[in-house]
Every structure is written in C-alpha cells, then in structure tokens.
Design an enzyme around this catalytic site. Sequence first.
Site, PDB file in Angstrom:
ATOM      1  N   LYS A  78      -2.294 -10.156  -6.195  1.00  0.00           N
ATOM      2  CA  LYS A  78      -1.404  -9.437  -5.275  1.00  0.00           C
ATOM      3  C   LYS A  78       0.031  -9.896  -5.526  1.00  0.00           C
ATOM      4  CE  LYS A  78      -1.093  -8.877  -0.198  1.00  0.00           C
ATOM      5  NZ  LYS A  78      -1.739  -9.273   1.072  1.00  0.00           N
ATOM      6  N   SER A 153      -3.047  -5.529   4.116  1.00  0.00           N
ATOM      7  CA  SER A 153      -1.987  -5.318   3.174  1.00  0.00           C
ATOM      8  C   SER A 153      -2.420  -5.417   1.704  1.00  0.00           C
ATOM      9  CB  SER A 153      -0.865  -6.336   3.428  1.00  0.00           C
ATOM     10  OG  SER A 153      -1.324  -7.651   3.256  1.00  0.00           O
ATOM     11  N   SER A 177      -6.016  -8.903   5.903  1.00  0.00           N
ATOM     12  CA  SER A 177      -5.524  -8.171   4.738  1.00  0.00           C
ATOM     13  C   SER A 177      -6.417  -8.182   3.518  1.00  0.00           C
ATOM     14  CB  SER A 177      -4.168  -8.712   4.321  1.00  0.00           C
ATOM     15  OG  SER A 177      -3.192  -8.066   5.071  1.00  0.00           O
TER      16      SER A 177
HETATM   17  N1  GLN Z   1      -2.603  -5.914   9.252  1.00  0.00           N
HETATM   18  C1  GLN Z   1      -2.221  -7.225   9.649  1.00  0.00           C
HETATM   19  C2  GLN Z   1      -0.729  -7.315   9.789  1.00  0.00           C
HETATM   20  O1  GLN Z   1      -0.088  -6.360   9.523  1.00  0.00           O
HETATM   21  C3  GLN Z   1      -2.748  -8.245   8.693  1.00  0.00           C
HETATM   22  C4  GLN Z   1      -1.887  -8.455   7.537  1.00  0.00           C
HETATM   23  C5  GLN Z   1      -2.333  -9.586   6.659  1.00  0.00           C
HETATM   24  O2  GLN Z   1      -3.446 -10.106   6.802  1.00  0.00           O
HETATM   25  N2  GLN Z   1      -1.433  -9.999   5.771  1.00  0.00           N
HETATM   26  O3  GLN Z   1      -0.198  -8.308  10.150  1.00  0.00           O
END
Ligand code: GLN
Length: 476
Positions: A78, A153, A177
């Site tokens: 990532k 994400s 994420s």
């Molecule tokens: N969807 C969650 C957020 O927007 C988790 C994001 C993540 O785990 N980086 O914070």
Amino acid sequence: MMTPKKSLQEIQLDLQSGDYSMSELVDSYLQYAKKHESLNIYIELYEEEVKKQANRIDQQIKNGAQLGALYGCVISIKDIISYKDHGLTAASKILDGYISPYHATAVERLLAEDAIIIGRTNCDEFGMGSANENSIYGPTKNGADEHRVPGGSSGASAVSVQMNTCLIALGSDTGGSVRQPASFCGVYGLKPSYGRISRYGLIAYASSFDQIGILGHGPDDIARVLEVSAGKDPMDATSASRPIDRYSADKVISNPKIAYFSSLIDHEKLEENIKNNFLQILEQLRSSGASIVEKGFEFADYLVPTYYVLTTAEASTNLSRYDGVRYGHRSESSSTLEDMYVNSRTEGFGKEVKRRIMLGTYVLSEGYFDAYFTKAQQVRRLITEEINKVLEECDFIILPTSTSLPWRIGEMKEDPVAVYISDMYTVLANLTGLPCISIPSGNNTDGLPFGIQIMSKKYSEHDLLALAKSLKSATT
Ligand code: GLN
C-alpha cells in the site's frame, strides 16, 4: 497467459520442480496487473526491478543455493508503507514527489526472505476512508463489479490479490482498512494484535490504532508472511517483544467456544442479507462442533463515535508535520511563512483529511478536551475491559465485517457519516488492540462477496489462523 497458483507452498514446489520459473511467474502477475489496469490498482509497478529479482531467484534455484522463507512470494504494498528509494505519497498531493529514504521494518524483513515487491497500490488518502475513493489517483474499482467500490482504505490492496496481480498484499488497518476491503473483494485480511508488526516506516494516521495488515487468498500464506514480518523492533517502542509463534505450523482447534453479540447482529444498520449469511456461518460452526455463546454488549452505538473522536485527534497531531517545509508539496503562492504553511496544507490535503484534522483539532481544544477526548478514552477502556472479559470465557468472538455489501462508486460521497457508521464492526479490534481476521463467507446472487470476522485474545494469531484454516477447508 498462465494463471498463478494460489498458495505459496504450491508455488515453491512448482519452482523447485521446474514447472515454471520465477521469471514466468512474475510475468504472469505483471500481465494480470496490465490486463486490469482500468481497475486502477497500482500507482506504480516496479516492472524492471521485479524482473531482475526474479532472474536472480531463478539463478539461485538453478545453483541449488539456499533461499529465504518467502521466495516465490510476490507482494504488493500500500502506498503508505516505506520502500527505500521508491515513491511514497499516502495517495495525497501533500507528499507529491516524496521518495522514501528507508525501508519499513516489515518490508525489510520480507525482502530479506526473498519476497518480491511488485508495486505500490492505491488507497484512501492517509488511510482515511472506507471505499478507496479519497485518493488523488482516483477511485479503485472492485474486480467483482467495476461499478462498485473495493472498500478502503486498502481497497486496491484487496483488488491486487483478488485479480491475481500478486500473491499477498501488505496494507494498513487503523479501523478496518485491511479487513473491510478483504471482505468486499472476497479475500482474507488479517489485522494482527497492536504491536505485533512494527509500525516503523508506516505513515502514521492514528498511532494507537495503526497496524500493518496482510491480505491473501488464504490463512496459510498470511501465516507465513506474518511469521517473517512480526516481532520486536528497536525502531518502534510499541512493538511487542513477545516471541513469535510458528503461525504456519498446524494447530488443531477442537470444539472452540465462540461468542457473538446480539446487539450487534440485531443492529438496524446491518443489511438483512449479511445478517442471514452471518447466521448461516454460525450454524455451520455449530454443526462442526463449536459452542456458540450469545452475549450482550452495551457499547454497540459507542464504537464508531469513540473511534472517530480518538483517531481524528491522533490524526490532527500526526499530520501537523506536513507543513510544506519538511516533505512533499510546498505552495508557490505565499509571501510569508505563515501563508506558506496554510497554503501548502490547503492545497495538499483532500477534503476528507481536512475534515478529520478539523474534527481532531476541535476535540483536542482546551474547552472540549474533557468532554470529547478524555471521555472517548474512558469509553475505549470500558469497551476493552468488556471484550477481554468475554475472551476470558470464550476463545473467539465472531462478527460481520461490514454493515453493507460494496456500494456503487460515488453513491456515498456526500454522506461521510453513513460511511463512518459502516465501520461499526471493524473498529472494535483496533479500539481493543486485538487480532482479527476477515474471512470470505460466500457471495450474493450478483456475485458480491460476503465476509465475516473472527477476533481472539491478544497475540493469539496462531489460534485465529488455525480456526480460519479449518473454516476454509470446511467451505471449499
Ligand atoms: N474506514 C476507517 C477510517 O476511515 C478505517 C481506516 C483504516 O483502517 N485506515 O478511518
């Protein structure tokens, strides 16, 4: 075009017996990556170096040289994890042009065992999002239906595995994420215990929640990658010094006691078809000898608010370093230093990141600190105590991964709160620091994947992966 095999063990056997070479294997991954270019998975493919590395491995196999534990393992990372001398932007304009001067510890450990990194994948800016739509590179599309989001994400990480462009993807998981995109794309996604994998070289979003996570086609490969990447790191004071288990070794989990929370399953936000799939899996577990225990949980509606108060607070602090001086983007239209800070940040950050910096700054401000930040910390402690109590009595907790199936690209753009609420089931593992895996649990009639999560005691990844393995063999 050769279809790459789906397990590292099979790949290593094939390479040893000469069924195909490492060069042929990376060629087929690269071809898949190009074939699916329209899904917007990769920000950058490292084609030339990957071919060179594959060639080196082929020579070593030919010479009978000793190879690392992960030879044959092709990994996407990532765009939030440092890979020395490669671009790194967290999908943000503010890091435009930044080149990582060092390796993340996890990356260093994987490379030392002969894994090959094929490229860096798209994601939500600084890991903030649930749909991979908050990226300067544009949205990534779900391989199961390209009109739909892949989750976020680490959305593109999940698609990179789903579409056979690599064997494993390294993502990051602050509130789901890795697990939620895994579920949206029909692959496995593990968030290890907080501190199990060093965060050194992972761009910080919310430091007391962040963990590097691993996506793959099955628990076996994830176990092998975890074995290599986990462990104490002097560069990360929060990394755990606890010895690393042999996660890939077989382990029998007989008649596990598995808890689920009725308040979370009967929640109005949970889509009916996901609930039905979840109940089906419970039945399956029950008939394979597990005891299923229904538990109450009074914090269901506090999970998302607690998570978003604390993570935005931490994010507002972590992101203060992007000031136009030290990294990436610097505004050209400023006459004073103050102006330069403001303009660089205004131009460099996207809408969602700004929203979170503002929210985080607000909850940390003098008049509101106790009402929001301190309160949320207290609730976090209560949630953790409650969950740990359940895990004293039961071996595992089972939950859906997401309240919904993948939505249409653009559909939720104007409703950030609805998107936050869809994280209800994943944030629990980050609030408590516990390990949690998302497992594919079927498809709906349109071919959209379902996923369930299993969570266990801190540092019990071996048990978690063993249970996931037994579920896999029962369902395939
Ligand atoms: N969807 C969650 C957020 O927007 C988790 C994001 C993540 O785990 N980086 O914070």
